[in-house]
Design a protein around this motif. Sequence first.
Motif, mmCIF file in Angstrom:
data_model
loop_
_atom_site.group_PDB
_atom_site.id
_atom_site.type_symbol
_atom_site.label_atom_id
_atom_site.label_comp_id
_atom_site.label_asym_id
_atom_site.label_seq_id
_atom_site.Cartn_x
_atom_site.Cartn_y
_atom_site.Cartn_z
ATOM 1 N N SER A 71 -6.214 43.165 -13.966
ATOM 2 C CA SER A 71 -5.011 42.635 -14.643
ATOM 3 C C SER A 71 -5.419 43.234 -15.923
ATOM 4 C CB SER A 71 -4.989 41.433 -14.634
ATOM 5 O OG SER A 71 -4.773 41.191 -12.627
ATOM 6 N N LEU A 72 -6.781 42.864 -16.910
ATOM 7 C CA LEU A 72 -7.254 42.976 -18.102
ATOM 8 C C LEU A 72 -6.930 44.529 -18.244
ATOM 9 C CD1 LEU A 72 -9.728 40.523 -18.343
ATOM 10 C CD2 LEU A 72 -7.868 40.224 -19.003
ATOM 11 N N ASN A 73 -7.493 45.419 -17.636
ATOM 12 C CA ASN A 73 -7.966 47.233 -17.566
ATOM 13 C C ASN A 73 -6.572 48.147 -17.500
ATOM 14 O OD1 ASN A 73 -10.905 47.163 -19.029
ATOM 15 N ND2 ASN A 73 -11.183 45.488 -17.423
ATOM 16 N N LYS A 74 -5.737 47.330 -17.088
ATOM 17 C CA LYS A 74 -4.742 48.615 -16.279
ATOM 18 C C LYS A 74 -3.968 49.282 -17.383
ATOM 19 C CE LYS A 74 -1.738 50.482 -13.205
ATOM 20 N NZ LYS A 74 -2.027 50.760 -12.873
ATOM 21 N N ASP A 75 -3.963 49.885 -17.296
ATOM 22 C CA ASP A 75 -2.858 51.000 -18.811
ATOM 23 C C ASP A 75 -1.177 50.352 -17.775
ATOM 24 O OD1 ASP A 75 -1.984 52.572 -20.145
ATOM 25 O OD2 ASP A 75 -2.273 54.444 -19.224
ATOM 26 N N LEU A 76 -0.902 50.032 -18.912
ATOM 27 C CA LEU A 76 0.241 49.554 -18.755
ATOM 28 C C LEU A 76 1.523 49.752 -18.913
ATOM 29 C CD1 LEU A 76 -0.001 45.137 -19.296
ATOM 30 C CD2 LEU A 76 -0.003 46.896 -16.964
ATOM 31 N N GLY A 77 1.056 51.419 -19.507
ATOM 32 C CA GLY A 77 1.952 52.475 -20.121
ATOM 33 C C GLY A 77 2.055 52.466 -20.761
ATOM 34 N N TYR A 78 1.958 51.766 -21.814
ATOM 35 C CA TYR A 78 1.675 50.762 -23.892
ATOM 36 C C TYR A 78 0.782 50.260 -24.306
ATOM 37 C CZ TYR A 78 2.903 46.301 -21.986
ATOM 38 O OH TYR A 78 2.356 44.790 -21.701
ATOM 39 N N LYS A 79 1.230 50.525 -25.767
ATOM 40 C CA LYS A 79 -0.287 50.115 -26.415
ATOM 41 C C LYS A 79 -0.431 48.457 -26.472
ATOM 42 C CE LYS A 79 -2.015 49.970 -31.064
ATOM 43 N NZ LYS A 79 -1.723 50.500 -31.892
ATOM 44 N N LYS A 80 -0.994 47.800 -26.252
ATOM 45 C CA LYS A 80 -0.858 45.975 -26.984
ATOM 46 C C LYS A 80 -1.873 45.297 -27.432
ATOM 47 C CE LYS A 80 -4.026 45.671 -22.374
ATOM 48 N NZ LYS A 80 -4.367 44.963 -21.005
ATOM 49 N N ASP A 81 -3.223 46.288 -28.854
ATOM 50 C CA ASP A 81 -3.520 46.360 -29.247
ATOM 51 C C ASP A 81 -3.544 46.224 -30.687
ATOM 52 O OD1 ASP A 81 -5.761 45.858 -26.927
ATOM 53 O OD2 ASP A 81 -6.085 47.987 -27.941
ATOM 54 N N ALA A 82 -3.419 45.570 -31.325
ATOM 55 C CA ALA A 82 -2.870 45.050 -33.288
ATOM 56 C C ALA A 82 -1.638 44.775 -33.267
ATOM 57 C CB ALA A 82 -3.819 46.016 -33.816
ATOM 58 N N ILE A 83 -0.784 43.977 -32.359
ATOM 59 C CA ILE A 83 0.791 44.041 -32.095
ATOM 60 C C ILE A 83 0.300 42.577 -32.356
ATOM 61 C CG2 ILE A 83 3.142 44.162 -31.572
ATOM 62 C CD1 ILE A 83 1.519 47.292 -30.066
ATOM 63 N N VAL A 84 0.933 41.421 -33.611
ATOM 64 C CA VAL A 84 1.311 40.359 -33.059
ATOM 65 C C VAL A 84 3.640 39.717 -32.979
ATOM 66 C CG1 VAL A 84 2.114 38.634 -34.701
ATOM 67 C CG2 VAL A 84 0.069 39.709 -34.893
ATOM 68 N N TYR A 85 3.343 39.113 -32.305
ATOM 69 C CA TYR A 85 5.346 39.123 -31.538
ATOM 70 C C TYR A 85 4.916 37.619 -31.757
ATOM 71 C CZ TYR A 85 8.302 37.873 -28.030
ATOM 72 O OH TYR A 85 9.309 37.539 -27.743
ATOM 73 N N PHE A 86 6.314 37.312 -32.002
ATOM 74 C CA PHE A 86 6.535 36.211 -32.327
ATOM 75 C C PHE A 86 8.252 35.630 -32.550
ATOM 76 C CE2 PHE A 86 6.700 37.601 -37.091
ATOM 77 C CZ PHE A 86 7.589 37.460 -37.136
ATOM 78 N N ASN A 87 8.574 34.632 -32.262
ATOM 79 C CA ASN A 87 10.207 34.937 -31.845
ATOM 80 C C ASN A 87 11.155 34.712 -33.334
ATOM 81 O OD1 ASN A 87 10.971 34.773 -29.046
ATOM 82 N ND2 ASN A 87 9.521 32.977 -28.952
ATOM 83 N N THR A 88 12.896 34.848 -33.840
ATOM 84 C CA THR A 88 12.534 34.312 -34.881
ATOM 85 C C THR A 88 14.307 33.440 -33.741
ATOM 86 O OG1 THR A 88 13.858 36.579 -34.573
ATOM 87 C CG2 THR A 88 12.655 36.816 -36.416
ATOM 88 N N PRO A 89 13.590 32.250 -34.257
ATOM 89 C CA PRO A 89 14.416 30.985 -33.892
ATOM 90 C C PRO A 89 15.923 31.574 -33.488
ATOM 91 C CG PRO A 89 13.442 30.314 -35.842
ATOM 92 C CD PRO A 89 13.536 31.569 -35.404
ATOM 93 N N ARG A 90 16.992 31.442 -32.506
ATOM 94 C CA ARG A 90 18.043 31.164 -32.762
ATOM 95 C C ARG A 90 18.994 29.128 -32.578
ATOM 96 N NH1 ARG A 90 22.156 32.445 -27.614
ATOM 97 N NH2 ARG A 90 24.013 32.393 -28.132
#
Length: 605
Positions: free
Chosen positions: A472-491
Amino acid sequence: MIKNYLIIAMRNFWRHKVFSIINISGLSIGISAALIIFLIVSYEFSFEKFQKDGNRIYRVVSDATFPGGSEFKCSGVPMPMPVALRNDLPGIETASHFVTIYQAKATIPFTGSQSPAEFKKQKNIIYADEFYFSLFKYEWLAGSEQTALKDPFQVVITESKAKLYFGNIPASEVIGRQIIYNDSIKTMVSGIVKDLDDKATDFRFTEFISFPTMIKTGIDNQFGGEFWGSINSASQLFLKLEKGTAAKKIESQLPALRKKYNKDIREGKDDTYNHLQSLTDIHFNQDYDAFDQRQAHKPTMYGLLAVGTFLLLLGCINFINLTTARSALRAKEIGIRKTAGSSKMQLICQFLSETFVLTVMAAIFSLVLIPSLLKVFHDFIPPEINSASVNQPPVWIFLSLLVLAITFLSGFYPALVLTKFQPVRVLKNQVYTGTSKNSQLWLRKSLTVTQFVIAQFLVIATLVVSKQVHYSLNKDLGYKKDAIVYFNTPRNFFSDKKDDRRFALLERLKSFPEIDKVSLAQSSPASESTGSATIKVNNGKEDVEINVEQKNGDPDYFDIYKMKLVAGKWPQKSDTLKEYLINETFARSLGFSKPGEAVGHFVDA
């Protein structure tokens, strides 16, 4: 007599320290595992058990089948259903409708020159109707459950929120104070209830805004309004059935109710089915959410019980093997006791008392280990379980029964073996005779094999889980996941006005030199947050109508996640052009044998 048994047991323990320590260690590991597993399983299965008449409370949930055979499960219902159900269906004692809110800013105005206090990102807020507190019982510190949510712009808050917003003033003085949500909804505190922090529940709501507030301000339109065809998981409907009314009876009447009020169903096929979910099922059924609270998994709970049982068996088997292996060392003691007049039952009681003393010591050692073990495994244990959880009557009852069960399982067979020695042969150093020796060796070998089988099973299970985690930790998911920050903009669920501040935030973030790229999208690729829609595509042979889960994102979204393009081109920045980027699986579902064949086809959504 019992006092003598215990004295002799302590003497034997002191005389054979190493043997006793090995036995205590083996039993303590099994008891510690069993105790922690009991704390986890008993806590998970106790959810909502405190609710009065909980066996008659159900949530109405929705299942839909879309063209193409895909299924959609949602914990919500159409906004107009509660009123229709309350008016048309018999057998319902109470029906309560509430709408959950992601988060909001709360502003507390003060009299005089003091500036208002602002509390951002407050969660666990709901719009609740006047029947909520009739269905779910709380302890009231101020206000009345009959009138607290009856009128628009009323709010009931919990004791913890009252202290956060207004300090330590008495609850009665908080009544009538104002709370402004997201600078637009001005409410008056109409009641204060005690928190449910000491209860095992998924109902962690702390602020209850009156449902008429939604209707008065038109905010209900964000969740579908009077439209029966719109289902939102935020719109929750709970029923308390009358005594003697079966859930299946209510379920059987729901299709007719939908057909009566939903014009689209009268003209076509109803692809939505509503059914009743029991209150205690909410915490375990991951097909439907539990108000964004952590949910448990019943098969995992049963698996934990199996692991705890295996570890206890290992401890008991270890004790039996060690005790019977040293039986010859106690043969003369048995012979002398029998010669002196001890009966077989007295000897059995003596050996069981020795086992009891060792088991009690193992249990005490386990209690000492529990705080450390809880800290070591805190990432896998519900945060509500701590050292204080041990000090509860059910836990002490379980531990007492466990000690007695282990004493019997571990001590009874060794006691029988030791009491079979015959005084005359023992004193002549002839301890064993034919069949007894063979049967004893056979059982010891069987127990040893069982012990190793269980140990091997646990080792293999550990290796398999380890491999799964590594995958699960090392599988290539088909997209980059390092150095990316994701957060919600509240509705803003407290206003029906369009809120474009997220675009201003996007432009501001782009000006930061430390940030390489910024994208505005619905959610990350791995997030379960998706929308669903039925679309039609002509594949050159026929029109294919199929339901698909979709995410919205700008063109920079694909560049940030470094997704791989199989065919076609990346979407372009445009205010008018609407483009779809699909995956290979969806292309095959539309009837295209190669991904490139789907490029250029128009989508009717």
